[in-house]
Write a protein that holds these residues in place. Structure first.
Motif, mmCIF file in Angstrom:
data_model
loop_
_atom_site.group_PDB
_atom_site.id
_atom_site.type_symbol
_atom_site.label_atom_id
_atom_site.label_comp_id
_atom_site.label_asym_id
_atom_site.label_seq_id
_atom_site.Cartn_x
_atom_site.Cartn_y
_atom_site.Cartn_z
ATOM 1 N N SER A 61 0.627 -0.970 0.195
ATOM 2 C CA SER A 61 0.417 -0.057 0.519
ATOM 3 C C SER A 61 0.637 1.258 -0.037
ATOM 4 O O SER A 61 0.216 1.989 -0.608
ATOM 5 N N GLU B 284 0.907 4.278 -8.080
ATOM 6 C CA GLU B 284 -0.239 3.037 -8.281
ATOM 7 C C GLU B 284 -0.195 1.523 -10.160
ATOM 8 O O GLU B 284 -0.082 0.910 -9.745
ATOM 9 N N THR B 285 0.591 2.385 -10.472
ATOM 10 C CA THR B 285 0.952 2.349 -11.786
ATOM 11 C C THR B 285 2.347 1.630 -12.245
ATOM 12 O O THR B 285 2.054 0.728 -12.999
ATOM 13 N N ASP C 198 4.771 -1.501 -12.339
ATOM 14 C CA ASP C 198 4.916 -2.401 -12.916
ATOM 15 C C ASP C 198 5.668 -3.345 -11.596
ATOM 16 O O ASP C 198 6.704 -3.065 -10.986
ATOM 17 N N TYR D 63 2.885 -14.162 -7.761
ATOM 18 C CA TYR D 63 2.009 -12.841 -8.420
ATOM 19 C C TYR D 63 2.478 -11.622 -9.413
ATOM 20 O O TYR D 63 3.077 -11.136 -8.432
ATOM 21 N N GLY E 71 1.456 -7.738 -11.267
ATOM 22 C CA GLY E 71 0.414 -6.577 -11.395
ATOM 23 C C GLY E 71 0.677 -5.201 -11.160
ATOM 24 O O GLY E 71 1.788 -4.927 -10.588
ATOM 25 N N PRO E 72 0.127 -4.201 -11.090
ATOM 26 C CA PRO E 72 0.265 -2.910 -10.726
ATOM 27 C C PRO E 72 0.596 -2.543 -9.292
ATOM 28 O O PRO E 72 -0.500 -3.532 -8.524
ATOM 29 N N ALA F 253 -1.055 -0.775 -7.473
ATOM 30 C CA ALA F 253 -1.912 -0.309 -6.012
ATOM 31 C C ALA F 253 -3.131 -1.897 -7.114
ATOM 32 O O ALA F 253 -4.016 -2.527 -5.173
ATOM 33 N N ASP F 254 -2.911 -3.085 -7.917
ATOM 34 C CA ASP F 254 -3.505 -4.053 -8.058
ATOM 35 C C ASP F 254 -3.250 -4.864 -6.657
ATOM 36 O O ASP F 254 -3.649 -5.559 -5.661
ATOM 37 N N LEU F 255 -1.775 -5.306 -7.081
ATOM 38 C CA LEU F 255 -1.348 -6.355 -5.507
ATOM 39 C C LEU F 255 -1.787 -6.050 -4.094
ATOM 40 O O LEU F 255 -1.866 -6.709 -3.788
ATOM 41 N N ALA G 2 -4.005 -3.933 -3.121
ATOM 42 C CA ALA G 2 -6.102 -4.920 -2.509
ATOM 43 C C ALA G 2 -5.881 -6.189 -3.246
ATOM 44 O O ALA G 2 -7.226 -6.772 -2.697
ATOM 45 N N ASP G 3 -5.500 -6.884 -3.131
ATOM 46 C CA ASP G 3 -5.114 -8.335 -3.486
ATOM 47 C C ASP G 3 -5.290 -8.735 -2.619
ATOM 48 O O ASP G 3 -4.452 -8.988 -1.675
#
Length: 290
Positions: free
Chosen positions: A185, A193-194, A196, A211, A213-214, A216-218, A220-221
């Protein structure tokens, strides 16, 4: 001998005196090198971060050795003994619980003192969670920075990340599972946030998982909310915004006040990541204007 692991065919060449910095498996016991087994079999003393962990490794390969604990808490007590053994011409091996010693593990002062005393220091390369993560992440590896463990508190962690944000390289961190979500976070907030990123969990072990991703996605995973196991986080260098025509003209105008057109073009092209030829043509066009 552990089931399924063949006995090593050891090299009986005499081992030279000195300090051997030996990499050991980060999970899969079969990742140890034959040379590492040779060293551990012949060493007069093996310094281990945890003698219980080291004992299991030695037992798996049918080896025995004189073990001495050498961790961050007992290093001040153990180091004089190790230096005395080295001064007597003994063969001393340094290992950590997993991976390459000194990479977020004890041993720096021992290696430094041994080198200063004229003792031969031999690197015995092998497993490394840092390099294993880089090799599988699919992020740029031409430039990378290993930043170790981020601070545990968010405020200190964000300050730490702010210092790393401008660095144009893949960033590599170690982290504990309990702090992973909070670290991701903060990384998303500070690094972008974007950007990689890849989170590597349990590298070389049974439940190895990557895992991607961007950030931000990680962050929130839900799968990354306090997972068990060892964690390596890799964050790509991001993407610089392309320079606009105004950016180029402003930089060239300043450079041409100090330099000849060819030199000004070279300076601006390097600073903005542009073609020197195209910037030179633009510089000549600017000089030609009345």
């Amino acid at each position: 001998m552990a089931k399924g692991i063949p006995p090593p065919k050891l090299d009986d060449t005499p081992l030279a005196p000195g300090l051997y910095v030996v990499a050991t498996p980060i999970g899969n016991l079969r990742d140890i090198t034959l040379r590492a087994l040779d060293i551990l079999a012949a060493a007069d003393l093996v310094l281990a971060e945890d003698t219980r962990v080291a004992g299991k490794l030695l037992h798996a390969y049918g080896l025995s050795a004189k073990l001495e604990r050498y961790d961050e808490h007992g290093a001040e007590r153990s180091r004089p003994k190790a230096m005395a053994a080295l001064a007597e011409g003994k063969r001393v091996a340094l290992i950590s619980d997993a991976g390459t010693p000194l990479v977020s593990d004890p041993g720096y002062r021992l290696v430094s003192e041994a080198a200063a005393a004229g003792v031969s220091v031999f690197p015995i390369p092998g497993p490394s969670a840092l390099l294993a993560g880089l090799s599988a992440a699919g992020l740029p590896t031409d430039r990378f920075l290993f930043a170790g463990f981020p601070p545990p508190k968010s405020a200190a962690r964000r300050t730490f990340l702010e210092e790393l944000a401008p660095i144009r390289a893949t960033l590599v961190f170690f982290e504990g599972g309990s702090r992973l979500a909070a670290s991701l976070s903060d990384m998303a907030a500070v690094l972008g946030e974007t950007r990689d990123a890849v989170v590597c969990r349990e590298l070389t072990k049974l439940y190895e998982t990557l895992y991607r991703g961007p950030l931000a996605d990680l962050a929130a995973d839900p799968r990354l909310d306090a997972p068990k196991g060892e964690i390596v986080i890799l964050v790509g260098p991001g993407h610089e915004a392309e320079a606009t025509a105004d950016d180029i003209d402003t930089a060239l105008s300043d450079a041409l006040l100090r330099l000849r057109p060819a030199e000004a073009a070279a300076e601006v092209a390097k600073a903005l990541g542009l073609s020197r030829r195209e910037v030179y043509q633009r510089a000549m066009a600017m000089r030609a204007k009345p």
